[in-house]
Design an enzyme around this catalytic site. Structure first.
Site, PDB file in Angstrom:
ATOM      1  N   ASP A  12       0.846  -1.183   0.000  1.00  0.00           N
ATOM      2  CA  ASP A  12       0.000   0.000   0.000  1.00  0.00           C
ATOM      3  C   ASP A  12       0.886   1.238   0.000  1.00  0.00           C
ATOM      4  O   ASP A  12       1.382   1.665   1.032  1.00  0.00           O
ATOM      5  CB  ASP A  12      -0.927   0.001   1.220  1.00  0.00           C
ATOM      6  CG  ASP A  12      -1.975   1.117   1.156  1.00  0.00           C
ATOM      7  OD1 ASP A  12      -1.797   2.047   0.354  1.00  0.00           O
ATOM      8  OD2 ASP A  12      -2.961   1.043   1.910  1.00  0.00           O
TER       9      ASP A  12
ATOM     10  N   HIS B 254       0.279   8.180   3.511  1.00  0.00           N
ATOM     11  CA  HIS B 254       0.959   7.555   4.638  1.00  0.00           C
ATOM     12  C   HIS B 254       2.462   7.829   4.664  1.00  0.00           C
ATOM     13  O   HIS B 254       3.167   7.292   5.524  1.00  0.00           O
ATOM     14  CB  HIS B 254       0.720   6.045   4.603  1.00  0.00           C
ATOM     15  CG  HIS B 254      -0.728   5.681   4.518  1.00  0.00           C
ATOM     16  ND1 HIS B 254      -1.623   5.951   5.532  1.00  0.00           N
ATOM     17  CD2 HIS B 254      -1.451   5.090   3.531  1.00  0.00           C
ATOM     18  CE1 HIS B 254      -2.825   5.534   5.182  1.00  0.00           C
ATOM     19  NE2 HIS B 254      -2.744   5.020   3.978  1.00  0.00           N
TER      20      HIS B 254
ATOM     21  N   ILE C  35      -0.299   9.671   8.116  1.00  0.00           N
ATOM     22  CA  ILE C  35      -0.987   8.813   9.084  1.00  0.00           C
ATOM     23  C   ILE C  35      -0.674   7.348   8.822  1.00  0.00           C
ATOM     24  O   ILE C  35      -0.265   6.964   7.722  1.00  0.00           O
ATOM     25  CB  ILE C  35      -2.511   9.045   9.041  1.00  0.00           C
ATOM     26  CG1 ILE C  35      -3.073   8.673   7.656  1.00  0.00           C
ATOM     27  CG2 ILE C  35      -2.849  10.469   9.416  1.00  0.00           C
ATOM     28  CD1 ILE C  35      -4.592   8.746   7.572  1.00  0.00           C
TER      29      ILE C  35
ATOM     30  N   GLY D  77      -4.775   2.224   8.102  1.00  0.00           N
ATOM     31  CA  GLY D  77      -5.795   1.632   8.957  1.00  0.00           C
ATOM     32  C   GLY D  77      -5.636   0.132   9.079  1.00  0.00           C
ATOM     33  O   GLY D  77      -5.829  -0.454  10.154  1.00  0.00           O
TER      34      GLY D  77
END
Length: 244
Positions: free
Chosen positions: A143, A148, A163, A166
């Site tokens: 990913d 991110h 961030i 998830g």
């Protein structure tokens, strides 16, 4: 995410994703396990070393059940997108994840991956796209969304800095449940549900609280530094060890 007035709902719901072959090796399995914190505190943890090493060879390495969340990566973030649904793939946020495990995943495999569109929910400023799938360390699992890793992109999305994925938070939580409730046995996990409630910044401390109700583990994960709940859900088990 996009202006809902520009959505072509009929076109979106009629879209058929192409079948893909997802191939992974023992190396991918190990990188994923390390990316969600396996052996992070103790490199020879007997409950978690099996996700990264086996004395008889890599073909005997065990696979965390949340590794299955990687199989559908790219279906909405690659260049083709979803016809009738304009959006900036760099700003995608994960809302919920459900995984059902029929049998333990092998440490090496090529899988025929089929993804179907389960639903589209208009949320005003954004939309929720549901995908139903069959068949800087965590990024190595595939990913590569710049949200991110790129500070500028994170600010465009409304965050002060990049961030955490998830699904990485979900991996941390389920790994904790396997260690504490399943006595280190990932094979008794039947299915997993996680609802992503709030973002996590890399470097923050995750605390997972869990409660056992029959064969269902209810859990919530908090960020220690902000005392905020960032993830909640449940894990259903096939059975329990006699010691519980």
């Amino acid at each position: 995410m996009a202006d809902s007035s520009r959505f072509d709902f009929e076109r979106v719901l009629a879209h058929k994703f192409p079948e893909k072959i997802y191939t992974y090796t023992e190396r991918d399995v190990v990188i994923y396990a390390l990316g969600v914190g396996a052996c992070g505190r103790n490199p020879v943890d007997t409950d978690e070393l099996k996700y990264a090493y086996h004395e008889s060879g890599p073909q005997f390495i065990q696979v965390l059940p949340t590794f299955a969340s990687l199989f559908s990566l790219g279906y909405v973030t690659d260049g083709s997108g979803v016809p009738g649904l304009p959006y900036d793939k760099r700003l995608l946020l994960h809302g919920q994840q459900y995984i059902e495990i029929y049998k333990p995943l092998p440490p090496k495999a090529s899988l025929q991956n089929e993804v179907t569109l389960a639903g589209l929910h208009d949320k005003g400023k954004a939309a929720i796209l549901e995908l139903e799938t069959k068949a800087l360390l965590y990024r190595l699992s595939g990913d590569y969304n710049p949200l991110h890793s790129d500070p500028k992109m994170a600010q465009v999305a409304g965050f002060s800095r990049p961030i955490l994925h998830g699904l990485c938070t979900l991996g941390f939580a389920v790994r904790a449940i396997i260690k504490c409730i399943c006595k280190g046995d990932p094979h008794i996990v039947k299915n997993i549900l996680g609802r992503f409630l709030l973002h996590v910044y890399p470097g923050e401390t995750l605390i997972t609280e869990m409660w056992l109700e029959g064969l269902r583990v209810l859990y919530q994960t908090k960020v220690k530094e902000r005392n905020r709940t960032v993830l909640s859900g449940y894990v259903d088990l096939r059975g329990l060890t006699s010691s519980l």
